[in-house]
Scaffold this active site. Structure first.
Site, mmCIF file in Angstrom:
data_model
loop_
_atom_site.group_PDB
_atom_site.id
_atom_site.type_symbol
_atom_site.label_atom_id
_atom_site.label_comp_id
_atom_site.label_asym_id
_atom_site.label_seq_id
_atom_site.Cartn_x
_atom_site.Cartn_y
_atom_site.Cartn_z
ATOM 1 N N HIS A 154 -0.545 -3.678 11.030
ATOM 2 C CA HIS A 154 0.564 -4.511 11.511
ATOM 3 C C HIS A 154 0.902 -4.273 12.975
ATOM 4 C CE1 HIS A 154 1.138 -6.165 7.555
ATOM 5 N NE2 HIS A 154 1.181 -4.946 7.051
ATOM 6 N N SER A 174 3.736 -6.676 2.740
ATOM 7 C CA SER A 174 2.372 -6.665 3.274
ATOM 8 C C SER A 174 1.397 -7.263 2.255
ATOM 9 C CB SER A 174 1.977 -5.250 3.700
ATOM 10 O OG SER A 174 0.765 -5.245 4.421
ATOM 11 N N LEU A 175 0.470 -6.477 1.697
ATOM 12 C CA LEU A 175 -0.478 -7.040 0.728
ATOM 13 C C LEU A 175 0.260 -7.633 -0.469
ATOM 14 C CD1 LEU A 175 -1.383 -5.533 -2.227
ATOM 15 C CD2 LEU A 175 -1.727 -3.669 -0.633
ATOM 16 N N ARG A 222 -9.697 -8.523 3.314
ATOM 17 C CA ARG A 222 -8.596 -8.058 4.171
ATOM 18 C C ARG A 222 -8.651 -6.538 4.341
ATOM 19 N NH1 ARG A 222 -3.059 -6.478 3.388
ATOM 20 N NH2 ARG A 222 -1.576 -7.405 4.867
ATOM 21 N N GLN A 280 0.542 -12.226 9.659
ATOM 22 C CA GLN A 280 1.033 -11.000 9.024
ATOM 23 C C GLN A 280 0.145 -9.788 9.337
ATOM 24 O OE1 GLN A 280 -0.235 -9.491 5.483
ATOM 25 N NE2 GLN A 280 1.525 -10.169 4.280
ATOM 26 N N GLN A 325 0.824 -1.208 0.000
ATOM 27 C CA GLN A 325 0.000 0.000 0.000
ATOM 28 C C GLN A 325 0.860 1.261 0.000
ATOM 29 O OE1 GLN A 325 -3.407 -1.010 2.098
ATOM 30 N NE2 GLN A 325 -4.188 1.036 2.369
#
Length: 314
Positions: free
Chosen positions: A204, A94-95, A119, A253, A11
């Site tokens: 996170h 991340s993503l 998500r 995660q 992101q």
């Protein structure tokens, strides 16, 4: 031949127009956008190419959109004769870990799009608006960041390391008061500067536990296969190929630290000399140069990139 890895951005890399030139130039890339539109029951491609920037920035749109561009770039490259399996590793920020898994055949494209929509919604809903925050610590090492987190959490709030991106670039996350307290004390531990980030939720960190619970249910409903290329996972900074482990690490995660610096160091230590950043922008390439100066970085987001990367790796 040069040992290389495919890496996938997270992101913050999104922009209006991303992926349009790939779709126009390669039928294989266009098919990716069409499949995601169908999977989501939404013209996400129209939003990405000519929509409103604030709407694209919504986490539930950004996450599947960035994955779509990354996979479209990979399909275009594959059409030029460079299969994902030629890489030593895949990894995503991340993503971007979902993009890596989709590119490596571990998760289907349609499932990746639907899961990232879930998500994004779950992460946004986990903490009421305004109650969480994130801050970038510039010039901090992990020990200094941990000290600041302890200061931030000293009055009862949550303050944790969210991303260890590169030397001198660590992001902390948690409840707003705790993160702001930590940010105000940077001088006490020798950190150059703290910058509050314009994010919609504290990603996170342990405040994301409701989203992790949601992801455990969602991921339980999809097929995950062994990837064709070993994945270097965010939460371990080490390789994983076992579908059961991948499923568990994707859940972890959500609340866990993105160990990107360590992931890059690990891949470099295994002999990787070149990182190919597939998708929008070049954020990871810039961070990687700060982590391991000797490695080379290439981007894969435009038709010219596809041609040059195919020539280099073909």
């Amino acid at each position: 031949m040069t040992k290389f890895a495919f890496i996938f951005p997270g992101q913050g890399s999104q922009f209006i127009g991303m992926g349009k030139e790939l779709a126009d130039a390669y039928p294989e890339a266009k098919a990716v956008f069409e499949e995601v539109d169908e999977a989501l029951g939404q013209k996400l491609s129209e939003l990405m190419w000519s929509g409103d920037e604030d709407t694209l920035k919504l986490t539930s749109n950004t996450q599947p959109a960035l994955m779509t561009v990354s996979v479209a770039a990979m399909r275009a490259l594959e059409a030029k004769g460079v299969a994902p399996a030629k890489a030593a590793f895949v990894a995503g920020h991340s993503l971007g870990e979902y993009s890596a898994l989709a590119a490596a055949g571990s998760i289907s494209l349609a499932d990746a799009a639907r899961i990232l929509r879930i998500r994004g919604n779950a992460m946004q809903a986990a903490v009421p608006a305004g109650q969480g925050a994130m801050a970038a610590l510039l010039g901090a090492d992990p020990e200094q960041a941990q000290s600041l987190c302890a200061i931030g959490a000293s009055e009862g709030g949550v303050c944790e390391i969210a991303n260890d991106n590169a030397p001198g670039q660590i992001v902390i996350s948690g409840s707003r008061e705790a993160v702001e307290l930590a940010a105000s004390k940077v001088g006490e531990v020798g950190v150059k500067k703290a910058m509050m980030l314009p994010v919609s939720a504290p990603f996170h960190c342990s405040l994301m536990q409701p989203a992790a619970d949601e992801m455990m249910k969602a991921l339980g409903g999809i097929e995950i296969k062994a990837p064709t290329v070993p994945l270097v996972a965010n939460v371990t900074a080490h390789i994983t190929t076992d579908p059961v482990s991948i499923r568990q690490q994707l859940v972890e995660q959500v609340t866990g630290q993105v160990r990107w610096r360590e992931s890059v160091e690990y891949m470099a230590a295994q002999g990787v000399e070149l990182f190919v950043e597939a998708g929008a922008g070049k954020v990871l390439s810039v961070m990687n140069r700060r982590t391991v100066k000797a490695v080379e970085g290439l981007t894969l987001g435009l038709p010219d990139d596809v041609e040059s990367v195919a020539e280099r790796l073909g």
